[in-house]
Design a protein around this motif. Structure first.
Motif, PDB file in Angstrom:
ATOM      1  N   ALA A 139       0.849  -1.200   0.000  1.00 51.11           N
ATOM      2  CA  ALA A 139       0.000   0.000   0.000  1.00 51.11           C
ATOM      3  C   ALA A 139       0.879   1.243   0.000  1.00 51.11           C
ATOM      4  O   ALA A 139       1.855   1.344   0.727  1.00 51.11           O
ATOM      5  CB  ALA A 139      -0.919   0.003   1.219  1.00 51.11           C
ATOM      6  N   GLY A 140       0.565   2.190  -0.836  1.00 47.98           N
ATOM      7  CA  GLY A 140       1.329   3.433  -0.916  1.00 47.98           C
ATOM      8  C   GLY A 140       2.688   3.256  -1.545  1.00 47.98           C
ATOM      9  O   GLY A 140       3.529   4.151  -1.496  1.00 47.98           O
ATOM     10  N   ASP A 141       2.933   2.101  -2.162  1.00 47.84           N
ATOM     11  CA  ASP A 141       4.232   1.801  -2.774  1.00 47.84           C
ATOM     12  C   ASP A 141       4.503   2.728  -3.957  1.00 47.84           C
ATOM     13  O   ASP A 141       5.617   3.157  -4.174  1.00 47.84           O
ATOM     14  CB  ASP A 141       4.250   0.336  -3.217  1.00 47.84           C
ATOM     15  N   GLY A 142       3.460   2.998  -4.744  1.00 50.31           N
ATOM     16  CA  GLY A 142       3.588   3.922  -5.858  1.00 50.31           C
ATOM     17  C   GLY A 142       4.452   3.434  -7.001  1.00 50.31           C
ATOM     18  O   GLY A 142       4.883   4.214  -7.835  1.00 50.31           O
ATOM     19  N   ASP A 143       4.725   2.131  -7.068  1.00 49.89           N
ATOM     20  CA  ASP A 143       5.583   1.652  -8.149  1.00 49.89           C
ATOM     21  C   ASP A 143       4.801   1.308  -9.413  1.00 49.89           C
ATOM     22  O   ASP A 143       5.363   0.860 -10.385  1.00 49.89           O
ATOM     23  CB  ASP A 143       6.442   0.467  -7.703  1.00 49.89           C
ATOM     24  N   GLY A 144       3.485   1.529  -9.411  1.00 49.94           N
ATOM     25  CA  GLY A 144       2.690   1.336 -10.616  1.00 49.94           C
ATOM     26  C   GLY A 144       2.336  -0.107 -10.913  1.00 49.94           C
ATOM     27  O   GLY A 144       1.786  -0.392 -11.959  1.00 49.94           O
ATOM     28  N   CYS A 145       2.634  -1.014  -9.984  1.00 47.46           N
ATOM     29  CA  CYS A 145       2.283  -2.404 -10.264  1.00 47.46           C
ATOM     30  C   CYS A 145       0.785  -2.602 -10.068  1.00 47.46           C
ATOM     31  O   CYS A 145       0.120  -1.822  -9.388  1.00 47.46           O
ATOM     32  CB  CYS A 145       3.097  -3.368  -9.407  1.00 47.46           C
ATOM     33  N   HIS A 146       0.257  -3.627 -10.658  1.00 53.90           N
ATOM     34  CA  HIS A 146      -1.171  -3.903 -10.623  1.00 53.90           C
ATOM     35  C   HIS A 146      -1.532  -4.879  -9.514  1.00 53.90           C
ATOM     36  O   HIS A 146      -2.679  -5.330  -9.434  1.00 53.90           O
ATOM     37  CB  HIS A 146      -1.637  -4.442 -11.978  1.00 53.90           C
ATOM     38  N   LEU A 147      -0.582  -5.188  -8.663  1.00 55.98           N
ATOM     39  CA  LEU A 147      -0.804  -6.156  -7.599  1.00 55.98           C
ATOM     40  C   LEU A 147      -1.921  -5.726  -6.664  1.00 55.98           C
ATOM     41  O   LEU A 147      -2.762  -6.535  -6.276  1.00 55.98           O
ATOM     42  CB  LEU A 147       0.491  -6.397  -6.805  1.00 55.98           C
ATOM     43  N   ILE A 148      -1.961  -4.453  -6.286  1.00 62.23           N
ATOM     44  CA  ILE A 148      -2.987  -3.972  -5.351  1.00 62.23           C
ATOM     45  C   ILE A 148      -4.384  -4.216  -5.922  1.00 62.23           C
ATOM     46  O   ILE A 148      -5.282  -4.685  -5.212  1.00 62.23           O
ATOM     47  CB  ILE A 148      -2.781  -2.479  -5.012  1.00 62.23           C
ATOM     48  N   ASP A 149      -4.582  -3.931  -7.213  1.00 62.23           N
ATOM     49  CA  ASP A 149      -5.882  -4.175  -7.846  1.00 62.23           C
ATOM     50  C   ASP A 149      -6.259  -5.658  -7.767  1.00 62.23           C
ATOM     51  O   ASP A 149      -7.393  -6.008  -7.456  1.00 62.23           O
ATOM     52  CB  ASP A 149      -5.872  -3.733  -9.313  1.00 62.23           C
ATOM     53  N   TRP A 150      -5.286  -6.521  -8.057  1.00 67.31           N
ATOM     54  CA  TRP A 150      -5.528  -7.965  -8.028  1.00 67.31           C
ATOM     55  C   TRP A 150      -5.828  -8.420  -6.600  1.00 67.31           C
ATOM     56  O   TRP A 150      -6.761  -9.197  -6.373  1.00 67.31           O
ATOM     57  CB  TRP A 150      -4.322  -8.716  -8.588  1.00 67.31           C
ATOM     58  N   LEU A 151      -5.054  -7.927  -5.644  1.00 67.88           N
ATOM     59  CA  LEU A 151      -5.283  -8.303  -4.245  1.00 67.88           C
ATOM     60  C   LEU A 151      -6.645  -7.826  -3.766  1.00 67.88           C
ATOM     61  O   LEU A 151      -7.349  -8.550  -3.057  1.00 67.88           O
ATOM     62  CB  LEU A 151      -4.178  -7.739  -3.350  1.00 67.88           C
ATOM     63  N   ASP A 152      -7.040  -6.602  -4.144  1.00 64.41           N
ATOM     64  CA  ASP A 152      -8.359  -6.095  -3.759  1.00 64.41           C
ATOM     65  C   ASP A 152      -9.463  -7.005  -4.289  1.00 64.41           C
ATOM     66  O   ASP A 152     -10.448  -7.285  -3.597  1.00 64.41           O
ATOM     67  CB  ASP A 152      -8.565  -4.667  -4.250  1.00 64.41           C
ATOM     68  N   HIS A 153      -9.293  -7.482  -5.502  1.00 63.37           N
ATOM     69  CA  HIS A 153     -10.271  -8.413  -6.084  1.00 63.37           C
ATOM     70  C   HIS A 153     -10.319  -9.700  -5.269  1.00 63.37           C
ATOM     71  O   HIS A 153     -11.400 -10.171  -4.887  1.00 63.37           O
ATOM     72  CB  HIS A 153      -9.910  -8.705  -7.544  1.00 63.37           C
ATOM     73  N   ASP A 154      -9.163 -10.292  -5.012  1.00 64.17           N
ATOM     74  CA  ASP A 154      -9.115 -11.542  -4.251  1.00 64.17           C
ATOM     75  C   ASP A 154      -9.619 -11.355  -2.823  1.00 64.17           C
ATOM     76  O   ASP A 154     -10.311 -12.220  -2.285  1.00 64.17           O
ATOM     77  CB  ASP A 154      -7.695 -12.109  -4.231  1.00 64.17           C
ATOM     78  N   ILE A 155      -9.278 -10.235  -2.212  1.00 59.24           N
ATOM     79  CA  ILE A 155      -9.751  -9.945  -0.850  1.00 59.24           C
ATOM     80  C   ILE A 155     -11.269  -9.843  -0.847  1.00 59.24           C
ATOM     81  O   ILE A 155     -11.939 -10.405   0.034  1.00 59.24           O
ATOM     82  CB  ILE A 155      -9.078  -8.672  -0.306  1.00 59.24           C
ATOM     83  N   GLY A 156     -11.832  -9.161  -1.832  1.00 57.64           N
ATOM     84  CA  GLY A 156     -13.290  -9.064  -1.942  1.00 57.64           C
ATOM     85  C   GLY A 156     -13.943 -10.429  -2.102  1.00 57.64           C
ATOM     86  O   GLY A 156     -14.967 -10.728  -1.477  1.00 57.64           O
ATOM     87  N   THR A 157     -13.332 -11.277  -2.926  1.00 54.28           N
ATOM     88  CA  THR A 157     -13.845 -12.633  -3.121  1.00 54.28           C
ATOM     89  C   THR A 157     -13.801 -13.417  -1.814  1.00 54.28           C
ATOM     90  O   THR A 157     -14.764 -14.107  -1.460  1.00 54.28           O
ATOM     91  CB  THR A 157     -13.027 -13.357  -4.214  1.00 54.28           C
ATOM     92  N   LEU A 158     -12.695 -13.310  -1.092  1.00 55.31           N
ATOM     93  CA  LEU A 158     -12.576 -14.022   0.181  1.00 55.31           C
ATOM     94  C   LEU A 158     -13.555 -13.493   1.221  1.00 55.31           C
ATOM     95  O   LEU A 158     -14.122 -14.272   2.003  1.00 55.31           O
ATOM     96  CB  LEU A 158     -11.142 -13.946   0.711  1.00 55.31           C
ATOM     97  N   GLU A 159     -13.763 -12.187   1.247  1.00 53.10           N
ATOM     98  CA  GLU A 159     -14.730 -11.617   2.184  1.00 53.10           C
ATOM     99  C   GLU A 159     -16.144 -12.118   1.870  1.00 53.10           C
ATOM    100  O   GLU A 159     -16.919 -12.441   2.781  1.00 53.10           O
ATOM    101  CB  GLU A 159     -14.669 -10.093   2.161  1.00 53.10           C
ATOM    102  N   THR A 160     -16.465 -12.228   0.597  1.00 56.20           N
ATOM    103  CA  THR A 160     -17.762 -12.776   0.191  1.00 56.20           C
ATOM    104  C   THR A 160     -17.862 -14.244   0.597  1.00 56.20           C
ATOM    105  O   THR A 160     -18.895 -14.684   1.118  1.00 56.20           O
ATOM    106  CB  THR A 160     -17.965 -12.613  -1.332  1.00 56.20           C
ATOM    107  N   ARG A 161     -16.805 -15.003   0.355  1.00 51.77           N
ATOM    108  CA  ARG A 161     -16.795 -16.421   0.730  1.00 51.77           C
ATOM    109  C   ARG A 161     -16.934 -16.575   2.242  1.00 51.77           C
ATOM    110  O   ARG A 161     -17.656 -17.448   2.723  1.00 51.77           O
ATOM    111  CB  ARG A 161     -15.508 -17.094   0.247  1.00 51.77           C
ATOM    112  N   LEU A 162     -16.257 -15.721   2.994  1.00 48.16           N
ATOM    113  CA  LEU A 162     -16.324 -15.767   4.456  1.00 48.16           C
ATOM    114  C   LEU A 162     -17.756 -15.511   4.931  1.00 48.16           C
ATOM    115  O   LEU A 162     -18.279 -16.237   5.785  1.00 48.16           O
ATOM    116  CB  LEU A 162     -15.354 -14.746   5.055  1.00 48.16           C
ATOM    117  N   SER A 163     -18.412 -14.509   4.376  1.00 51.06           N
ATOM    118  CA  SER A 163     -19.809 -14.215   4.734  1.00 51.06           C
ATOM    119  C   SER A 163     -20.712 -15.397   4.399  1.00 51.06           C
ATOM    120  O   SER A 163     -21.577 -15.787   5.192  1.00 51.06           O
ATOM    121  CB  SER A 163     -20.306 -12.972   3.990  1.00 51.06           C
ATOM    122  N   TRP A 164     -20.504 -15.977   3.225  1.00 48.88           N
ATOM    123  CA  TRP A 164     -21.308 -17.119   2.821  1.00 48.88           C
ATOM    124  C   TRP A 164     -21.110 -18.286   3.784  1.00 48.88           C
ATOM    125  O   TRP A 164     -22.080 -18.932   4.204  1.00 48.88           O
ATOM    126  CB  TRP A 164     -20.962 -17.536   1.387  1.00 48.88           C
TER     127      TRP A 164
END
Length: 180
Positions: A147-172
């Motif tokens: 977070a706040g790395d600023g190196d322009g990598c797309h990892l944060i976007d991918w992690l946010d997607h996976d985190i959202g999926t896991l949060e949904t799975r956890l709720s389910w």
């Protein structure tokens, strides 16, 4: 690589190390720690993934020590031209579609869970909840590291997607556990 030109676990670790060095020079110990941190947060702690030596990359001419020898004196490492070519080949390798054994096992558990007594079903649901919570914690930790790395990598976007999926799975799973 595997025969279908997809990466082996060893090559995935190599990609991680070479990518980190290509982004910025690092000391041997920093690189080893960064690779271990990244891999363990994505795949969990797995001995077979941690077996590759950074020193092997130096021996193969993919990285070089600057101002030192290597591991012995914790030298600064940079990527070589050969390392850049190897990184390019690894980055452009094909992906192997969903070969995750645990996904199969979870599907089989869910398929046949009703064959267990209710208390055993609840215990299995608790195990699944614990697994998802652990995976979510690993990804949140990794996201925090970038977070706040600023190196322009797309990892944060991918992690946010996976985190959202896991949060949904956890709720389910929590709702599923409550229904048992």
């Amino acid at each position: 690589m595997f025969t279908d030109n997809t990466l082996t676990p060893k090559e995935a670790v190599r990609l991680c190390a070479l990518g980190m060095i290509a982004r910025q020079c690092m000391r041997y110990s920093e690189l080893a720690g960064a690779v271990r941190h990244f891999i363990s947060r994505i795949a969990g702690p797995q001995i077979d993934l941690m077996g590759m030596s950074i020193e092997l990359l130096r021996y193969e001419g993919l990285v070089q020590a600057v101002g030192g020898e290597g591991m012995e004196d914790n030298a600064q490492l940079t990527i070589t031209e050969a390392g850049s070519r190897e990184l390019q080949a690894l980055l452009t390798a094909r992906l192997r579609p969903g070969s995750d054994l645990s996904k199969l096992i979870i599907a089989l558990k869910m398929r046949f869970l009703d064959l267990l007594e209710v208390k055993e079903q609840q215990a299995q649901a608790d195990l699944l909840l614990e697994m998802v919570e652990s995976e979510l914690a690993r990804l949140l930790d990794l996201r925090g590291a970038f977070a706040g790395d600023g190196d322009g990598c797309h990892l944060i976007d991918w992690l946010d997607h996976d985190i959202g999926t896991l949060e949904t799975r956890l709720s389910w799973l929590e709702e599923f556990r409550a229904r048992l």
